[in-house]
Design a protein around this motif. Structure first.
Motif, PDB file in Angstrom:
ATOM      1  N   LYS A  55       0.852  -1.207   0.000  1.00 29.96           N
ATOM      2  CA  LYS A  55       0.000   0.000   0.000  1.00 29.96           C
ATOM      3  C   LYS A  55       0.881   1.248   0.000  1.00 29.96           C
ATOM      4  O   LYS A  55       1.931   1.259   0.656  1.00 29.96           O
ATOM      5  N   LYS A  63      -6.486   5.583   5.029  1.00 29.70           N
ATOM      6  CA  LYS A  63      -7.208   4.547   5.759  1.00 29.70           C
ATOM      7  C   LYS A  63      -7.138   4.806   7.271  1.00 29.70           C
ATOM      8  O   LYS A  63      -8.136   4.643   7.977  1.00 29.70           O
ATOM      9  N   ASP A  82      -3.873  -4.942   5.551  1.00 24.53           N
ATOM     10  CA  ASP A  82      -3.646  -5.123   4.105  1.00 24.53           C
ATOM     11  C   ASP A  82      -2.550  -4.195   3.577  1.00 24.53           C
ATOM     12  O   ASP A  82      -2.555  -3.823   2.414  1.00 24.53           O
ATOM     13  N   LYS A 115     -11.904 -15.111   5.491  1.00 27.21           N
ATOM     14  CA  LYS A 115     -13.266 -14.740   5.093  1.00 27.21           C
ATOM     15  C   LYS A 115     -13.571 -15.471   3.798  1.00 27.21           C
ATOM     16  O   LYS A 115     -12.857 -15.285   2.807  1.00 27.21           O
ATOM     17  N   TYR A 117     -15.735 -15.489   1.007  1.00 28.91           N
ATOM     18  CA  TYR A 117     -16.757 -14.857   0.161  1.00 28.91           C
ATOM     19  C   TYR A 117     -17.040 -15.692  -1.093  1.00 28.91           C
ATOM     20  O   TYR A 117     -17.680 -15.194  -2.026  1.00 28.91           O
ATOM     21  N   TYR A 126     -19.605  -9.717  -4.867  1.00 26.39           N
ATOM     22  CA  TYR A 126     -18.156  -9.965  -4.760  1.00 26.39           C
ATOM     23  C   TYR A 126     -17.871 -11.368  -4.251  1.00 26.39           C
ATOM     24  O   TYR A 126     -18.418 -11.795  -3.245  1.00 26.39           O
ATOM     25  N   HIS A 130     -10.486 -14.593   1.384  1.00 29.65           N
ATOM     26  CA  HIS A 130      -9.489 -13.707   1.996  1.00 29.65           C
ATOM     27  C   HIS A 130      -8.846 -14.375   3.214  1.00 29.65           C
ATOM     28  O   HIS A 130      -9.553 -14.916   4.065  1.00 29.65           O
ATOM     29  N   GLU A 149      -2.343  -9.706   3.544  1.00 33.35           N
ATOM     30  CA  GLU A 149      -3.708 -10.098   3.156  1.00 33.35           C
ATOM     31  C   GLU A 149      -3.620 -10.833   1.819  1.00 33.35           C
ATOM     32  O   GLU A 149      -3.087 -10.287   0.848  1.00 33.35           O
ATOM     33  N   GLN A 151      -5.730 -12.635  -1.192  1.00 30.47           N
ATOM     34  CA  GLN A 151      -7.055 -12.791  -1.825  1.00 30.47           C
ATOM     35  C   GLN A 151      -6.913 -13.874  -2.895  1.00 30.47           C
ATOM     36  O   GLN A 151      -6.037 -13.774  -3.758  1.00 30.47           O
ATOM     37  N   TRP A 160     -14.599  -9.542 -12.824  1.00 33.10           N
ATOM     38  CA  TRP A 160     -15.746  -8.813 -12.269  1.00 33.10           C
ATOM     39  C   TRP A 160     -15.291  -7.798 -11.220  1.00 33.10           C
ATOM     40  O   TRP A 160     -15.665  -6.624 -11.258  1.00 33.10           O
ATOM     41  N   GLU A 164     -15.856  -3.765 -10.962  1.00 36.15           N
ATOM     42  CA  GLU A 164     -16.714  -3.251  -9.889  1.00 36.15           C
ATOM     43  C   GLU A 164     -15.954  -2.266  -9.007  1.00 36.15           C
ATOM     44  O   GLU A 164     -16.495  -1.267  -8.550  1.00 36.15           O
ATOM     45  N   ARG A 168     -16.970   1.466  -8.242  1.00 33.88           N
ATOM     46  CA  ARG A 168     -17.076   1.898  -6.842  1.00 33.88           C
ATOM     47  C   ARG A 168     -16.226   3.153  -6.598  1.00 33.88           C
ATOM     48  O   ARG A 168     -16.624   4.095  -5.936  1.00 33.88           O
TER      49      ARG A 168
HETATM   50  P1  0O2 Z   1      -8.890  -1.463  -1.628  1.00 30.81           P
HETATM   51  O1  0O2 Z   1      -9.012  -0.159  -2.322  1.00 30.81           O
HETATM   52  O2  0O2 Z   1      -8.948  -2.639  -2.575  1.00 30.81           O
HETATM   53  O3  0O2 Z   1      -7.714  -1.555  -0.685  1.00 30.81           O
HETATM   54  P2  0O2 Z   1     -15.706  -5.648   6.256  1.00 30.81           P
HETATM   55  O4  0O2 Z   1     -16.493  -5.699   4.955  1.00 30.81           O
HETATM   56  O5  0O2 Z   1     -15.618  -4.285   6.860  1.00 30.81           O
HETATM   57  O6  0O2 Z   1     -16.097  -6.769   7.178  1.00 30.81           O
HETATM   58  P3  0O2 Z   1     -13.102  -5.208   5.154  1.00 30.81           P
HETATM   59  O7  0O2 Z   1     -12.189  -4.597   6.149  1.00 30.81           O
HETATM   60  O8  0O2 Z   1     -13.650  -4.348   4.057  1.00 30.81           O
HETATM   61  O9  0O2 Z   1     -14.239  -6.025   5.904  1.00 30.81           O
HETATM   62  O10 0O2 Z   1     -12.333  -6.426   4.544  1.00 30.81           O
HETATM   63  P4  0O2 Z   1     -12.773  -7.365   3.392  1.00 30.81           P
HETATM   64  O11 0O2 Z   1     -14.244  -7.513   3.262  1.00 30.81           O
HETATM   65  O12 0O2 Z   1     -11.982  -8.609   3.614  1.00 30.81           O
HETATM   66  O13 0O2 Z   1     -12.257  -6.575   2.112  1.00 30.81           O
HETATM   67  C1  0O2 Z   1     -10.904  -6.334   1.916  1.00 30.81           C
HETATM   68  C2  0O2 Z   1     -10.653  -6.033   0.457  1.00 30.81           C
HETATM   69  O14 0O2 Z   1     -11.408  -6.933  -0.386  1.00 30.81           O
HETATM   70  C3  0O2 Z   1     -11.106  -4.665   0.000  1.00 30.81           C
HETATM   71  O15 0O2 Z   1     -10.114  -3.747   0.338  1.00 30.81           O
HETATM   72  C4  0O2 Z   1     -11.234  -4.881  -1.505  1.00 30.81           C
HETATM   73  O16 0O2 Z   1      -9.964  -4.944  -2.124  1.00 30.81           O
HETATM   74  C5  0O2 Z   1     -11.833  -6.257  -1.569  1.00 30.81           C
HETATM   75  N1  0O2 Z   1     -13.304  -6.162  -1.548  1.00 30.81           N
HETATM   76  C6  0O2 Z   1     -14.144  -6.395  -0.510  1.00 30.81           C
HETATM   77  N2  0O2 Z   1     -15.413  -6.221  -0.873  1.00 30.81           N
HETATM   78  C7  0O2 Z   1     -15.411  -5.899  -2.177  1.00 30.81           C
HETATM   79  C8  0O2 Z   1     -16.441  -5.613  -3.133  1.00 30.81           C
HETATM   80  O17 0O2 Z   1     -17.651  -5.624  -2.857  1.00 30.81           O
HETATM   81  N3  0O2 Z   1     -16.020  -5.302  -4.406  1.00 30.81           N
HETATM   82  C9  0O2 Z   1     -14.708  -5.297  -4.769  1.00 30.81           C
HETATM   83  N4  0O2 Z   1     -14.388  -5.005  -6.031  1.00 30.81           N
HETATM   84  N5  0O2 Z   1     -13.720  -5.539  -3.880  1.00 30.81           N
HETATM   85  C10 0O2 Z   1     -14.059  -5.845  -2.608  1.00 30.81           C
HETATM   86  P5  0O2 Z   1     -10.469  -2.210   0.581  1.00 30.81           P
HETATM   87  O18 0O2 Z   1      -9.522  -1.702   1.578  1.00 30.81           O
HETATM   88  O19 0O2 Z   1     -11.939  -2.042   0.883  1.00 30.81           O
HETATM   89  O20 0O2 Z   1     -10.220  -1.539  -0.783  1.00 30.81           O
END
Ligand code: 0O2
Length: 209
Positions: A55, A63, A82, A115, A117, A126, A130, A149, A151, A160, A164, A168
């Motif tokens: 990052k 953040k 992350d 997690k 998903y 999504y 994770h 982290e 994925q 996708w 997305e 977003r």
């Molecule tokens: P960036 O810009 O990628 O760094 P929570 O939902 O609050 O329980 P949290 O902390 O959001 O949990 O963690 P989660 O759900 O494990 O998501 C971590 C990362 O997964 C996100 O990082 C995104 O990269 C990806 N992600 C999660 N949800 C989505 C989604 O709906 N769409 C897409 N495209 N990516 C998703 P950041 O820090 O949110 O964003």
């Protein structure tokens, strides 16, 4: 206004990011060895591609600011999971949980959280698996643990989620309903595609056996 680290914290952060980089490199090497082992000795192509990133300081500052914690390296390493990120793309659905079980079996890797998903997709559509884990690295003559982290998802899921994510970002998280509905519908189609591709792959594997 975009928050920034002060000069002292910025210097400390640069050092911290080196340690994260070493953790990421260590994990990347491990995963490349897993890939070679699977290809050469188990005739299995479970990994298509491995990408990783650290990052940026701006993104870390943003953040921390959103979390309402001070802009310090200590707060970053305590609150952010992350800073070091790895994405593993797989050809087929069953490769995802297969790789998760391999990572769980690595003796020097400490898993902090998972997690799924894939089994439970997010309302957005999504899909991804994770894992937040800790990798051992040597720094200043002593062992440190670095959080990464990971994925894991299929190429189709990644296609996708990349689009997305762009949508977003464009709408600052507030995606218009017609677009989020469209994306959710496409996510369903991608799931169907992943399942059908997986089935064909299973049939071919059975014939080969
Ligand atoms: P960036 O810009 O990628 O760094 P929570 O939902 O609050 O329980 P949290 O902390 O959001 O949990 O963690 P989660 O759900 O494990 O998501 C971590 C990362 O997964 C996100 O990082 C995104 O990269 C990806 N992600 C999660 N949800 C989505 C989604 O709906 N769409 C897409 N495209 N990516 C998703 P950041 O820090 O949110 O964003």
């Amino acid at each position: 206004m975009i928050p920034r680290f002060d000069d002292v914290e910025f210097e400390k952060l640069k050092k911290l990011l080196h340690i994260y980089e070493w953790g990421l490199r260590t994990l990347k090497t491990k995963m490349h060895i897993v890939d070679e082992d699977l290809k050469n000795f188990q005739h299995r192509d479970a990994i298509d591609y491995i990408a990783s990133r650290i990052k940026t300081p701006q993104s870390i500052a943003g953040k921390l600011h959103n979390l309402g914690v001070p802009l310090t390296t200590e707060a970053a390493s305590e609150n952010l999971f992350d800073i070091a990120g790895m994405r593993i793309l797989c050809p087929f659905l069953d490769d995802i949980h297969f790789l998760v079980s391999i990572i769980r079996n690595m003796p020097d890797i400490n898993i902090l959280s998972e997690k799924d998903y894939i089994t439970n997709p997010k309302p957005s559509g999504y899909r991804s698996y994770h894992i937040i884990l800790e990798v051992p690295v040597f720094f200043n003559g002593k062992a440190e643990r670095v959080k990464v982290e990971v994925q894991i998802r299929t190429e189709a899921m990644n296609f996708w989620s990349t689009l997305e994510h762009k949508v977003r970002y464009k709408y600052k998280g507030d995606i218009p309903k017609h677009l989020s509905d469209e994306l959710a519908e496409i996510a369903g189609k991608i799931d169907e595609l992943d399942n059908r591709m997986h089935l064909i792959h299973e049939i071919i594997s059975l014939i080969n056996e």
